[in-house]
Enzyme design. Structure first.
Site, PDB file in Angstrom:
ATOM      1  CB  SER A  10     -13.310  16.000  -3.745  1.00 34.25           C
ATOM      2  OG  SER A  10     -14.936  15.522  -2.816  1.00 34.25           O
ATOM      3  CG  HIS A  35     -12.270  12.057  -6.083  1.00 31.52           C
ATOM      4  ND1 HIS A  35     -12.270  10.844  -5.608  1.00 31.52           N
ATOM      5  CD2 HIS A  35     -12.681  12.272  -4.269  1.00 31.52           C
ATOM      6  CE1 HIS A  35     -12.203  10.013  -4.156  1.00 31.52           C
ATOM      7  NE2 HIS A  35     -13.397  11.436  -4.024  1.00 31.52           N
ATOM      8  CG  ASP A  37     -15.874  12.260  -2.104  1.00 35.55           C
ATOM      9  OD1 ASP A  37     -15.277  11.130  -1.844  1.00 35.55           O
ATOM     10  OD2 ASP A  37     -15.546  13.122  -2.084  1.00 35.55           O
ATOM     11  CG  MET A  39     -19.755   9.977   2.118  1.00 31.40           C
ATOM     12  SD  MET A  39     -19.694  11.332   2.832  1.00 31.40           S
ATOM     13  CE  MET A  39     -18.552  11.688   2.566  1.00 31.40           C
ATOM     14  CG  HIS A  68     -13.946   7.537  -2.497  1.00 28.38           C
ATOM     15  ND1 HIS A  68     -13.209   8.665  -1.699  1.00 28.38           N
ATOM     16  CD2 HIS A  68     -14.043   6.427  -1.821  1.00 28.38           C
ATOM     17  CE1 HIS A  68     -12.888   7.869  -0.280  1.00 28.38           C
ATOM     18  NE2 HIS A  68     -13.592   6.695  -0.590  1.00 28.38           N
ATOM     19  CG  MET A  70     -16.332   6.856   1.192  1.00 27.24           C
ATOM     20  SD  MET A  70     -15.922   8.763   1.839  1.00 27.24           S
ATOM     21  CE  MET A  70     -16.333   9.307   0.140  1.00 27.24           C
ATOM     22  CG  MET A 139      -9.356   6.577   2.610  1.00 27.55           C
ATOM     23  SD  MET A 139     -10.649   8.248   1.927  1.00 27.55           S
ATOM     24  CE  MET A 139     -10.711   9.392   2.668  1.00 27.55           C
ATOM     25  CG  ASP A 177     -10.222  11.178  -1.392  1.00 24.30           C
ATOM     26  OD1 ASP A 177     -10.102  12.209  -0.919  1.00 24.30           O
ATOM     27  OD2 ASP A 177     -10.670   9.979  -1.312  1.00 24.30           O
TER      28      ASP A 177
HETATM   29  C1  DX5 Z   1     -13.627  12.174   2.140  1.00 28.16           C
HETATM   30  C2  DX5 Z   1     -13.870  12.504   1.366  1.00 28.16           C
HETATM   31  C3  DX5 Z   1     -12.865  13.530   0.043  1.00 28.16           C
HETATM   32  C4  DX5 Z   1     -13.008  14.855   0.629  1.00 28.16           C
HETATM   33  C5  DX5 Z   1     -12.014  15.595   0.563  1.00 28.16           C
HETATM   34  O1  DX5 Z   1     -14.714  11.709   3.623  1.00 28.16           O
HETATM   35  O2  DX5 Z   1     -13.374  11.370   0.798  1.00 28.16           O
HETATM   36  O3  DX5 Z   1     -12.726  13.146  -0.799  1.00 28.16           O
HETATM   37  O4  DX5 Z   1     -13.539  15.381  -0.269  1.00 28.16           O
HETATM   38  O5  DX5 Z   1     -11.714  16.890   1.290  1.00 28.16           O
HETATM   39  P1  DX5 Z   1     -10.639  17.528   1.766  1.00 28.16           P
HETATM   40  O6  DX5 Z   1      -9.753  17.500   0.315  1.00 28.16           O
HETATM   41  O7  DX5 Z   1     -11.236  18.519   1.966  1.00 28.16           O
HETATM   42  O8  DX5 Z   1      -9.925  16.563   2.842  1.00 28.16           O
HETATM   43 ZN    ZN Z   2     -12.840  10.871  -1.672  1.00 31.55          ZN
END
Ligand code: DX5
Ligand code: ZN
Length: 209
Positions: A10, A35, A37, A39, A68, A70, A139, A177
């Site tokens: 990620s 990956h 993320d 947000m 992903h 969010m 998750m 994840d």
């Molecule tokens: C969290 C993200 C994850 C995050 C995981 O909100 O969706 O993808 O990057 O990070 P680690 O592996 O550090 O928990």
């Molecule tokens: Zn993620």
């Protein structure tokens, strides 16, 4: 040695001022997808990447992009992320009332469609859409931050999703994840996941110990 799972590092834990090097590191370390993320500061507290960043990164690698979302309004973003080069787009069941419609839209655009669920959402909330997804992202932390501790009971969802897949001849892959590190990886693999997402442990070199 061949590994039995796909690794999806990620970018959330990468140096945001040098994403190009982060992509190169993922390639050199045998990562299978990237990956990303996304947000929105609303569904989760932080702000990260938009489609223009994905478009720039697309020129740097052929690895699949596992986006992903969010975000509170994923339907407003999927077209842009597909056109920017996403290979998988996954959104949260908690964020979208019309999940079938959005999954269908993602597939119509030529992208693989994924669904995710936060730790407090049971697998039963996904039952109606499982025939229409290419990926289920489980998750194992509450989304929003890297480097959190895994909630181990969430791994039971992986085993259940694999069972449902087998019984119904569904074709989705299951991804885990959140909080994967060298200590938790054995239990993640024992649960039968297909994809392992790793942010902080990957970029600190602590995934393998
Ligand atoms: C969290 C993200 C994850 C995050 C995981 O909100 O969706 O993808 O990057 O990070 P680690 O592996 O550090 O928990
Ligand atoms: Zn993620």
């Amino acid at each position: 040695m061949n590994k039995s799972y796909l690794l999806a590092p990620s970018l959330l834990s990468a140096d945001f001022s040098d994403l190009r090097s982060a992509i190169a590191q993922i390639e050199a370390s045998g990562g299978d997808m990237v990956h990303i993320d996304v947000m929105d500061g609303h569904f989760v507290p932080n702000l990260t990447f938009g489609a223009p960043v994905v478009r720039s990164l697309r020129k740097r690698t052929r690895l699949p992009f596992d986006v992903h979302l969010m975000v509170s309004n994923p339907a407003a973003l999927v077209d842009d992320f597909v056109s920017a080069g996403a290979d998988y787009i996954c959104f949260h069941i908690e964020a979208e009332v019309h999940a079938h419609r959005l999954l269908q839209r993602i597939r119509e655009l030529g992208c693989k469609a994924g669904i995710s669920l936060v730790p407090s959402t049971p697998v039963s909330a996904l039952m109606e859409v499982l025939p229409f997804v290419d990926l289920v992202l489980v998750m194992t932390v509450n989304p929003g931050f890297g480097g959190q501790e895994m909630i181990p009971s969430c791994l039971e969802k992986v085993t259940l999703l694999k069972k449902i897949r087998q019984e119904n001849d569904f074709s989705y892959i299951v991804s885990v994840d959140g909080g994967v590190n060298c200590k938790t990886l054995p239990s993640v693999l024992a649960a039968g996941t297909d994809v392992v997402v790793s942010g902080s442990a990957f970029f600190t070199g602590e995934l393998n110990c």
